[in-house]
Write a protein that holds these residues in place. Structure first.
Motif, PDB file in Angstrom:
ATOM      1  N   ASN A 211      -6.498  14.373  -8.445  1.00  0.00           N
ATOM      2  CA  ASN A 211      -5.583  13.329  -7.982  1.00  0.00           C
ATOM      3  C   ASN A 211      -5.478  13.331  -6.465  1.00  0.00           C
ATOM      4  OD1 ASN A 211      -5.027  12.426 -10.556  1.00  0.00           O
ATOM      5  ND2 ASN A 211      -3.235  13.724 -10.791  1.00  0.00           N
ATOM      6  N   ALA A 212      -5.413  14.516  -5.862  1.00  0.00           N
ATOM      7  CA  ALA A 212      -5.351  14.607  -4.396  1.00  0.00           C
ATOM      8  C   ALA A 212      -6.630  14.057  -3.776  1.00  0.00           C
ATOM      9  CB  ALA A 212      -5.131  16.051  -3.971  1.00  0.00           C
ATOM     10  N   ALA A 213      -7.778  14.352  -4.393  1.00  0.00           N
ATOM     11  CA  ALA A 213      -9.053  13.823  -3.889  1.00  0.00           C
ATOM     12  C   ALA A 213      -9.093  12.304  -4.019  1.00  0.00           C
ATOM     13  CB  ALA A 213     -10.219  14.462  -4.633  1.00  0.00           C
ATOM     14  N   LEU A 214      -8.554  11.768  -5.111  1.00  0.00           N
ATOM     15  CA  LEU A 214      -8.478  10.322  -5.300  1.00  0.00           C
ATOM     16  C   LEU A 214      -7.625   9.682  -4.208  1.00  0.00           C
ATOM     17  CD1 LEU A 214      -8.712   7.623  -6.878  1.00  0.00           C
ATOM     18  CD2 LEU A 214      -6.750   8.407  -8.226  1.00  0.00           C
ATOM     19  N   GLU A 215      -6.455  10.238  -3.963  1.00  0.00           N
ATOM     20  CA  GLU A 215      -5.570   9.701  -2.933  1.00  0.00           C
ATOM     21  C   GLU A 215      -6.245   9.723  -1.566  1.00  0.00           C
ATOM     22  OE1 GLU A 215      -1.422  11.030  -5.163  1.00  0.00           O
ATOM     23  OE2 GLU A 215      -2.188  12.237  -3.499  1.00  0.00           O
ATOM     24  N   ALA A 216      -6.915  10.829  -1.247  1.00  0.00           N
ATOM     25  CA  ALA A 216      -7.592  10.944   0.052  1.00  0.00           C
ATOM     26  C   ALA A 216      -8.740   9.949   0.173  1.00  0.00           C
ATOM     27  CB  ALA A 216      -8.098  12.370   0.252  1.00  0.00           C
ATOM     28  N   LEU A 217      -9.510   9.792  -0.886  1.00  0.00           N
ATOM     29  CA  LEU A 217     -10.647   8.864  -0.874  1.00  0.00           C
ATOM     30  C   LEU A 217     -10.175   7.423  -0.686  1.00  0.00           C
ATOM     31  CD1 LEU A 217     -13.682   8.230  -1.296  1.00  0.00           C
ATOM     32  CD2 LEU A 217     -13.196   8.153  -3.744  1.00  0.00           C
ATOM     33  N   LEU A 218      -9.167   7.019  -1.437  1.00  0.00           N
ATOM     34  CA  LEU A 218      -8.664   5.653  -1.306  1.00  0.00           C
ATOM     35  C   LEU A 218      -8.052   5.418   0.070  1.00  0.00           C
ATOM     36  CD1 LEU A 218      -7.063   4.998  -4.815  1.00  0.00           C
ATOM     37  CD2 LEU A 218      -9.268   4.194  -3.943  1.00  0.00           C
ATOM     38  N   ALA A 219      -7.301   6.395   0.573  1.00  0.00           N
ATOM     39  CA  ALA A 219      -6.698   6.256   1.907  1.00  0.00           C
ATOM     40  C   ALA A 219      -7.771   6.074   2.967  1.00  0.00           C
ATOM     41  CB  ALA A 219      -5.829   7.468   2.221  1.00  0.00           C
ATOM     42  N   LYS A 220      -8.814   6.876   2.899  1.00  0.00           N
ATOM     43  CA  LYS A 220      -9.900   6.778   3.884  1.00  0.00           C
ATOM     44  C   LYS A 220     -10.611   5.427   3.784  1.00  0.00           C
ATOM     45  CE  LYS A 220     -14.027   9.094   5.546  1.00  0.00           C
ATOM     46  NZ  LYS A 220     -14.944  10.208   5.384  1.00  0.00           N
ATOM     47  N   ALA A 221     -10.908   5.009   2.564  1.00  0.00           N
ATOM     48  CA  ALA A 221     -11.620   3.743   2.361  1.00  0.00           C
ATOM     49  C   ALA A 221     -10.799   2.554   2.840  1.00  0.00           C
ATOM     50  CB  ALA A 221     -11.982   3.578   0.883  1.00  0.00           C
ATOM     51  N   LEU A 222      -9.484   2.662   2.747  1.00  0.00           N
ATOM     52  CA  LEU A 222      -8.604   1.559   3.129  1.00  0.00           C
ATOM     53  C   LEU A 222      -8.089   1.682   4.555  1.00  0.00           C
ATOM     54  CD1 LEU A 222      -6.658   1.391  -0.223  1.00  0.00           C
ATOM     55  CD2 LEU A 222      -8.244  -0.330   0.641  1.00  0.00           C
ATOM     56  N   GLY A 223      -8.434   2.775   5.229  1.00  0.00           N
ATOM     57  CA  GLY A 223      -7.972   2.978   6.595  1.00  0.00           C
ATOM     58  C   GLY A 223      -6.484   3.262   6.689  1.00  0.00           C
ATOM     59  N   LEU A 224      -5.941   3.929   5.679  1.00  0.00           N
ATOM     60  CA  LEU A 224      -4.518   4.250   5.629  1.00  0.00           C
ATOM     61  C   LEU A 224      -4.314   5.755   5.748  1.00  0.00           C
ATOM     62  CD1 LEU A 224      -3.586   1.995   2.588  1.00  0.00           C
ATOM     63  CD2 LEU A 224      -3.205   1.490   4.996  1.00  0.00           C
TER      64      LEU A 224
ATOM     65  N   GLY B 116       1.714  -0.823   1.999  1.00  0.00           N
ATOM     66  CA  GLY B 116       1.215  -1.700   3.047  1.00  0.00           C
ATOM     67  C   GLY B 116      -0.128  -2.345   2.762  1.00  0.00           C
ATOM     68  N   LEU B 117      -0.517  -2.402   1.523  1.00  0.00           N
ATOM     69  CA  LEU B 117      -1.811  -2.989   1.173  1.00  0.00           C
ATOM     70  C   LEU B 117      -1.603  -4.358   0.544  1.00  0.00           C
ATOM     71  CD1 LEU B 117      -4.909  -2.481   0.923  1.00  0.00           C
ATOM     72  CD2 LEU B 117      -4.453  -1.750  -1.407  1.00  0.00           C
ATOM     73  N   ASP B 118      -2.395  -5.329   0.988  1.00  0.00           N
ATOM     74  CA  ASP B 118      -2.365  -6.633   0.343  1.00  0.00           C
ATOM     75  C   ASP B 118      -3.712  -6.869  -0.349  1.00  0.00           C
ATOM     76  OD1 ASP B 118      -4.170  -7.381   2.341  1.00  0.00           O
ATOM     77  OD2 ASP B 118      -2.682  -8.487   3.484  1.00  0.00           O
ATOM     78  N   GLU B 119      -3.767  -7.917  -1.119  1.00  0.00           N
ATOM     79  CA  GLU B 119      -4.961  -8.198  -1.911  1.00  0.00           C
ATOM     80  C   GLU B 119      -6.190  -8.450  -1.040  1.00  0.00           C
ATOM     81  OE1 GLU B 119      -6.068 -11.102  -5.615  1.00  0.00           O
ATOM     82  OE2 GLU B 119      -3.971 -10.489  -5.338  1.00  0.00           O
ATOM     83  N   ALA B 120      -6.018  -9.079   0.102  1.00  0.00           N
ATOM     84  CA  ALA B 120      -7.142  -9.355   0.995  1.00  0.00           C
ATOM     85  C   ALA B 120      -7.762  -8.058   1.513  1.00  0.00           C
ATOM     86  CB  ALA B 120      -6.693 -10.223   2.164  1.00  0.00           C
ATOM     87  N   ALA B 121      -6.927  -7.097   1.900  1.00  0.00           N
ATOM     88  CA  ALA B 121      -7.434  -5.808   2.381  1.00  0.00           C
ATOM     89  C   ALA B 121      -8.108  -5.031   1.253  1.00  0.00           C
ATOM     90  CB  ALA B 121      -6.303  -4.991   2.989  1.00  0.00           C
ATOM     91  N   LEU B 122      -7.540  -5.121   0.063  1.00  0.00           N
ATOM     92  CA  LEU B 122      -8.133  -4.461  -1.106  1.00  0.00           C
ATOM     93  C   LEU B 122      -9.531  -5.002  -1.366  1.00  0.00           C
ATOM     94  CD1 LEU B 122      -7.712  -2.555  -3.573  1.00  0.00           C
ATOM     95  CD2 LEU B 122      -6.886  -4.574  -4.791  1.00  0.00           C
ATOM     96  N   HIS B 123      -9.679  -6.318  -1.348  1.00  0.00           N
ATOM     97  CA  HIS B 123     -10.981  -6.935  -1.616  1.00  0.00           C
ATOM     98  C   HIS B 123     -11.954  -6.718  -0.465  1.00  0.00           C
ATOM     99  CE1 HIS B 123      -9.035  -9.750  -4.786  1.00  0.00           C
ATOM    100  NE2 HIS B 123      -9.156  -8.508  -5.211  1.00  0.00           N
ATOM    101  N   ALA B 124     -11.443  -6.617   0.746  1.00  0.00           N
ATOM    102  CA  ALA B 124     -12.315  -6.324   1.889  1.00  0.00           C
ATOM    103  C   ALA B 124     -12.916  -4.928   1.749  1.00  0.00           C
ATOM    104  CB  ALA B 124     -11.535  -6.447   3.195  1.00  0.00           C
ATOM    105  N   ALA B 125     -12.143  -3.988   1.240  1.00  0.00           N
ATOM    106  CA  ALA B 125     -12.616  -2.611   1.099  1.00  0.00           C
ATOM    107  C   ALA B 125     -13.513  -2.420  -0.109  1.00  0.00           C
ATOM    108  CB  ALA B 125     -11.415  -1.669   1.010  1.00  0.00           C
ATOM    109  N   PHE B 126     -13.174  -3.042  -1.244  1.00  0.00           N
ATOM    110  CA  PHE B 126     -13.874  -2.749  -2.506  1.00  0.00           C
ATOM    111  C   PHE B 126     -14.550  -3.952  -3.143  1.00  0.00           C
ATOM    112  CE2 PHE B 126     -10.167   0.274  -2.505  1.00  0.00           C
ATOM    113  CZ  PHE B 126     -10.901   1.350  -2.036  1.00  0.00           C
TER     114      PHE B 126
END
Length: 100
Positions: free
Chosen positions: A43-56, A78-88
């Motif tokens: 779970n910690a690795a998941l949180e870190a991976l998503l944070a890095k990918a989203l620039g958070l 602080g994430l909106d749908e546009a940022a989510l789709h930009a990342a993934f």
């Protein structure tokens, strides 16, 4: 924003594999991490991976539900749908390309 994630621990790499839908048609993001599902490491690795990918910051990403289950609900501050789709990418782009 709350995001459904299907996590594969001990997945050989830390990466996002794209979007998918369950049998009921609910959308989720497929993610794999190298960490084992021991003492919250995956779970910690998941949180870190998503944070890095989203620039958070890591503190902005938190597993809210499903800590011991494969399908999780992740709260991302602080994430909106546009940022989510930009990342993934968009879910439609993954299904049209045949990525799974």
């Amino acid at each position: 924003m709350r995001l459904a994630v299907r996590l594969t621990p001990r997945g050989g790499a830390d990466r996002v594999d794209g979007w998918d839908r369950d049998d009921a048609g609910r959308l989720f993001l497929k993610v794999r991490v190298r960490a084992a599902p021991v003492e919250g490491e995956a779970n910690a690795a998941l949180e870190a991976l998503l944070a890095k990918a989203l620039g958070l910051s890591k503190s902005g990403v938190k597993v809210e539900r499903g800590a011991t289950q494969r399908l999780k609900q992740v709260e991302i501050a602080g994430l909106d749908e546009a940022a989510l789709h930009a990342a993934f990418g968009t879910p439609d782009a993954w299904s049209q390309s045949g990525a799974r």
